[in-house]
Design a protein around this motif. Structure first.
Motif, PDB file in Angstrom:
ATOM      1  N   THR A   1       0.543  -1.240   0.087  1.00  0.00           N
ATOM      2  CA  THR A   1      -0.055  -0.114  -0.037  1.00  0.00           C
ATOM      3  C   THR A   1       0.844   1.141  -0.242  1.00  0.00           C
ATOM      4  O   THR A   1       1.518   1.435   0.569  1.00  0.00           O
ATOM      5  N   PRO A   2       1.036   1.701  -0.960  1.00  0.00           N
ATOM      6  CA  PRO A   2       1.600   3.499  -0.778  1.00  0.00           C
ATOM      7  C   PRO A   2       1.301   4.216  -0.015  1.00  0.00           C
ATOM      8  O   PRO A   2      -0.150   4.350   0.447  1.00  0.00           O
ATOM      9  N   ILE A   3       2.464   5.500   0.810  1.00  0.00           N
ATOM     10  CA  ILE A   3       1.541   5.923   1.760  1.00  0.00           C
ATOM     11  C   ILE A   3       1.897   7.052   1.141  1.00  0.00           C
ATOM     12  O   ILE A   3       3.123   7.556   0.244  1.00  0.00           O
ATOM     13  N   THR A   4       0.634   7.550   1.435  1.00  0.00           N
ATOM     14  CA  THR A   4       0.356   9.379   0.261  1.00  0.00           C
ATOM     15  C   THR A   4      -0.038   9.876   1.477  1.00  0.00           C
ATOM     16  O   THR A   4      -0.951  10.151   3.005  1.00  0.00           O
ATOM     17  N   ALA A   5       0.911  11.365   1.873  1.00  0.00           N
ATOM     18  CA  ALA A   5       0.309  12.383   2.432  1.00  0.00           C
ATOM     19  C   ALA A   5      -0.440  13.452   1.566  1.00  0.00           C
ATOM     20  O   ALA A   5      -0.185  13.448   0.687  1.00  0.00           O
ATOM     21  N   ARG A   6      -1.575  13.671   2.443  1.00  0.00           N
ATOM     22  CA  ARG A   6      -3.122  14.411   1.281  1.00  0.00           C
ATOM     23  C   ARG A   6      -2.644  15.773   2.229  1.00  0.00           C
ATOM     24  O   ARG A   6      -2.614  16.292   3.597  1.00  0.00           O
ATOM     25  N   ALA A   7      -2.498  16.719   1.166  1.00  0.00           N
ATOM     26  CA  ALA A   7      -3.038  17.891   1.609  1.00  0.00           C
ATOM     27  C   ALA A   7      -4.027  18.952   1.814  1.00  0.00           C
ATOM     28  O   ALA A   7      -5.057  18.642   0.762  1.00  0.00           O
ATOM     29  N   ASP A   8      -4.154  19.512   2.740  1.00  0.00           N
ATOM     30  CA  ASP A   8      -5.456  20.379   2.576  1.00  0.00           C
ATOM     31  C   ASP A   8      -5.775  21.150   1.404  1.00  0.00           C
ATOM     32  O   ASP A   8      -5.250  21.848   0.674  1.00  0.00           O
ATOM     33  N   THR A   9      -7.421  20.343   0.783  1.00  0.00           N
ATOM     34  CA  THR A   9      -7.249  21.637  -0.329  1.00  0.00           C
ATOM     35  C   THR A   9      -8.945  22.230  -0.486  1.00  0.00           C
ATOM     36  O   THR A   9      -9.186  22.707   0.915  1.00  0.00           O
ATOM     37  N   ASP A  10      -8.237  22.948  -1.096  1.00  0.00           N
ATOM     38  CA  ASP A  10      -9.452  24.646  -0.797  1.00  0.00           C
ATOM     39  C   ASP A  10     -10.614  25.077  -2.510  1.00  0.00           C
ATOM     40  O   ASP A  10     -10.169  23.983  -3.646  1.00  0.00           O
ATOM     41  N   THR A  11     -11.552  24.976  -2.263  1.00  0.00           N
ATOM     42  CA  THR A  11     -12.383  24.993  -3.786  1.00  0.00           C
ATOM     43  C   THR A  11     -13.128  27.008  -3.553  1.00  0.00           C
ATOM     44  O   THR A  11     -12.870  27.297  -3.358  1.00  0.00           O
ATOM     45  N   GLY A  12     -14.168  26.946  -5.754  1.00  0.00           N
ATOM     46  CA  GLY A  12     -14.286  28.397  -5.444  1.00  0.00           C
ATOM     47  C   GLY A  12     -14.999  28.004  -6.252  1.00  0.00           C
ATOM     48  O   GLY A  12     -15.594  26.822  -6.964  1.00  0.00           O
TER      49      GLY A  12
END
Length: 184
Positions: free
Chosen positions: A26-37
């Protein structure tokens, strides 16, 4: 630190082996916060109007002696506002004229400089020689329904008009007449 393979050799439990193998795949990935507009899109679709051929026409009123006035007026000079490529949806054009008014507010001032002539203003006339009141800023409506696609000219005239009974004083005329076109 022991490698995961060596650790699996030491732990000989089938469930633990399955868990460890699953974790390694299982790849381990870091998730960044996201914004929407939201993109707001506006605009207007309008009928094809006309193209103003010359946005800054000029009229040379010439050199006139103060003694040349016949009554209250000088001779008329032609002003043409030329339009081209008028769409078939356009039947009329409203022309609104504005500018610095003279002391007689229906007239355009001859200029605001100290060297401008006094006791005279510039009168604007439509094609039928009817005066157009500069101070009222009311549109002058012209029928252009027959001009669809063809060039057409909106014809006007300018002339000096004496203001009051005091004699006109000589001076250099330097003024502007603004116009705005709207279509029907």
């Amino acid at each position: 630190m022991p490698s995961p393979i060596n650790l699996l050799k030491k732990i000989n439990h089938p469930l633990m082996t399955t868990i460890m193998l699953g974790l390694m795949q299982t790849p381990i990935t870091a998730r960044a916060d996201t914004d929407t507009g939201i993109v707001t899109i506006t605009g207007t679709i309008v009928a094809n109007t006309c193209v103003l051929k010359n946005k800054s026409p000029s009229v040379d009123m010439g050199s006139i002696k103060t003694s040349d006035f016949q009554g209250a007026y000088s001779e008329k000079k032609k002003l043409s506002i030329e339009l081209e490529n008028c769409g078939q949806d356009v039947d009329h054009v409203n022309v609104t004229f504005t500018g610095t008014a003279a002391s007689e507010t229906s007239l355009l001032s001859a200029g605001e400089e100290a060297t401008a002539p006094k006791n005279v203003g510039i009168q604007l006339l439509n094609a039928a020689d009817t005066p157009i009141d500069i101070g009222a800023a009311q549109p002058n409506t012209v029928d252009i329904s027959s001009a669809a696609g063809a060039p057409t000219s909106l014809e006007y005239k300018l002339r000096y008009k004496k203001i009051g009974t005091t004699p006109i004083t000589a001076g250099a005329v330097n003024t502007t007449l603004n116009f705005e076109l709207s279509y029907q």
